[in-house]
Design a protein around this motif. Structure first.
Motif, short mmCIF file in Angstrom:
data_model
loop_
_atom_site.label_atom_id
_atom_site.label_comp_id
_atom_site.label_asym_id
_atom_site.label_seq_id
_atom_site.Cartn_x
_atom_site.Cartn_y
_atom_site.Cartn_z
N MET A 1 10.11 4.81 -1.93
CA MET A 1 10.26 5.96 -2.41
C MET A 1 11.50 6.74 -1.46
N SER A 2 11.54 6.69 -0.24
CA SER A 2 12.44 7.31 0.65
C SER A 2 13.54 6.48 0.59
N ASN A 3 13.65 5.10 0.33
CA ASN A 3 14.90 4.51 0.33
C ASN A 3 15.42 4.38 -1.06
N ALA A 35 11.96 -5.94 1.44
CA ALA A 35 11.15 -5.26 2.65
C ALA A 35 11.89 -5.23 4.05
N ILE A 82 15.45 7.12 -3.02
CA ILE A 82 16.15 8.43 -3.25
C ILE A 82 17.57 8.27 -2.52
N LEU A 99 14.71 -2.45 3.85
CA LEU A 99 14.31 -1.00 3.71
C LEU A 99 14.13 -0.53 5.24
N ASP A 100 14.25 0.76 5.44
CA ASP A 100 13.89 1.15 6.50
C ASP A 100 13.27 2.62 6.47
N GLY A 109 0.98 -1.21 0.04
CA GLY A 109 0.07 0.15 -0.01
C GLY A 109 0.71 1.19 0.05
N ASP A 110 0.12 2.42 0.25
CA ASP A 110 0.73 3.62 0.08
C ASP A 110 1.93 3.66 1.47
N ASN A 111 1.67 3.24 2.42
CA ASN A 111 2.54 3.48 3.69
C ASN A 111 4.04 2.70 3.02
N PHE A 112 3.87 1.57 2.27
CA PHE A 112 5.10 0.77 1.85
C PHE A 112 5.97 1.83 0.75
N SER A 137 5.65 4.98 0.22
CA SER A 137 6.38 6.12 0.74
C SER A 137 7.83 5.73 1.24
N VAL A 138 7.70 4.29 2.11
CA VAL A 138 9.07 3.90 2.49
C VAL A 138 10.23 3.56 1.43
#
Lengths: 331, 331
Positions: free
Chosen positions: B218-220, B327, B222, B330-331, B210-213, B215-216
């Motif tokens: 995309m943050s990883n 997964a 970049i 990622l963090d 979902g959206d929570n994942f 965003s994580v």
């Protein structure tokens, strides 16, 4: 900290319900205070919160529900606050029990309107809780996806790593991953600022700006957030970690964000007042905007996005004109 | 560089059409090569491209259209290439005219499959164009929003600032803002890598994350992009500028991105082959993935997201299992 430290959640909303669900995956008993007695009865009978996050299935046997905040505070050591910041003062006034020796974790994103402080600072300054007993639980995490058990990542921040780890371990499960951090101030400001940027994203959408602009706005927002937080609490942090950038993105790109919805209405021409009445609530980011603006006036951070939202929400400036000016300052 | 330097666009797709539209706001005449003669006739008669970006209104009188690449190259000094990277070699084989003294700007996002080089490197190494005569035009920018004249920001990169400014000035208008940069390598790698991350976002979506994942992820992404580009070309750059982070976001969050669509199909269980057949095209990010994987094998950058996408697309690994492993990283 040991396994005997008992954890309670304070609050009856979506995020409180999601946290109770997460804790229920690990703890035999979860304390849960909410003021609404009817909701408590409903949960006991039907095993879901009737008002928020209805799809989250709960196990009533695990829940130690109470509508008396003093009962819950008396019986638990670790208190996770998930009460909207606008109601925190009112709830705390009911407290007759000391918070000494309690460990306070904030799952609230915002500013206490009466004191203009972020939650950690508020507990520290108003309730004299030592900083090492204060922590923050932050996303990126929509409560709705916790209900659906979709993989989500939380950051648990506390100066005392043992306490952060204890709360982290209590929250994690096959669908929740947690990371600990010692940046309690930075993560909390990020969680507050992202609501202002979500309002900005909403205003832009309401004014007819598209996805190209939105991506530029977000790319400027994370740089602005970095400058702002650096002024407030300088330490080594990677602003692109999930607790900062991830949290900004999950909110700024969410059509479900109430802050974004509020901004959208303002962008479409609603007055601030009528948008608030229409939504029958005041978005967290509304208070955050005033507070952040005051803070940056003191510390001199360059914050064109916050300034623009502040002008529109508090100085009755024209959204279209202000965003045209803002657009010239973005790159 | 002076106003007499004449600019032509090479390519007949959406992005080529959008660039022609932008240039038409400023230049009396815009050269435009496309191989499709019928499309040229249609544009002359109906003032829009029949196949791509139909909603962009063009002024036929300003357009110097040709289906002969040599005619266009002969008559113009600044050549903006917007030919899909997979077809670039084939088009260049038609060239009988020297590119000496030409200024080449790439609006292509990707890798030349035959050489495994990004476009700037390809022109430099294969066609002997000196680096100071090579530039890059990059987003974040969906062509569709240019057609709608929605405010968009471009970054124009060239080691020679005068050339970057000249092209920037020729592109900007009331709905286009431009910024110049000297990071030609970094911006081009960013534009290529973001397509891999868009495939990753698509696979995640297809698998039900979902959206929570997201965003994580995309943050990883970049942070991974920063590590990758730093290894390829070390210089001072802010990875959160629009040309890097903005471009990642506009693609990674776009349901219109073909790379994301391709990933989505793979996540939903299509084989790579059948997803490509179904889409009747090969997404740019497919080639970019193999190339990026090879590059990182040489330079040792830590790239868990690229590795995962590579394993799924090229090693027939199971998307569900690979994303479960990813997964955890990622963090």
């Amino acid at each position: 900290m040991n396994e005997q430290n008992k954890i309670a959640v304070l609050g009856g909303g979506s995020w409180a319900t999601a946290i109770v669900k997460m804790l229920s995956e690990n703890l035999e008993t979860v304390g849960w205070y909410m003021r609404n007695e009817q909701a408590i009865e409903h949960i006991k009978e039907n095993e879901h919160n009737p008002n928020y996050l209805r799809s989250a299935e709960l196990n009533a046997e695990q829940l130690d529900l109470s509508s008396d905040i003093n009962t819950t505070v008396a019986n638990y050591d670790v208190l996770i606050f998930a009460i909207p910041s606008a109601f925190l003062m009112k709830e705390m006034e009911k407290l007759s029990i000391s918070l000494n020796d309690k460990i306070i974790f904030s799952a609230i994103k915002g500013i206490v309107p009466e004191t203009g402080l972020i939650i950690g600072e508020h507990f520290n300054q108003v309730h004299n809780i030592p900083l090492e007993n204060i922590g923050v639980i932050t996303g990126p995490c929509h409560a709705e996806e916790v209900a659906m058990e979709r993989l989500s990542y939380l950051t648990i921040a506390c100066q005392d790593e043992t306490k952060a780890s204890f709360v982290g371990t209590s929250l994690e499960s096959w669908y929740i991953k947690t990371k600990i951090s010692d940046d309690i101030i930075g993560t909390e400001y990020a969680a507050m600022l992202k609501n202002i940027y979500a309002i900005a994203a909403g205003i832009a959408h309401g004014l007819g700006y598209g996805d190209n602009f939105q991506s530029v706005l977000m790319s400027n927002a994370i740089r602005e957030m970095k400058r702002f937080i650096k002024k407030v609490h300088k330490m080594k942090r990677n602003i692109n970690n999930s607790a900062y950038l991830g949290d900004l993105l999950v909110t700024g790109y969410s059509i479900f964000s109430r802050n974004r919805q509020f901004g959208n209405m303002v962008g479409k021409g609603y007055t601030v007042k009528s948008a608030q009445i229409e939504m029958s609530m005041i978005a967290e980011g509304y208070y955050a905007t005033e507070s952040a603006f005051k803070i940056k006036e003191n510390n001199g951070a360059k914050t064109p996005i916050i300034d623009t939202v502040y002008g529109i929400l508090y100085k009755n400036k024209n959204p279209k004109k202000e965003f045209k000016k803002l657009a010239d300052n973005l790159d």
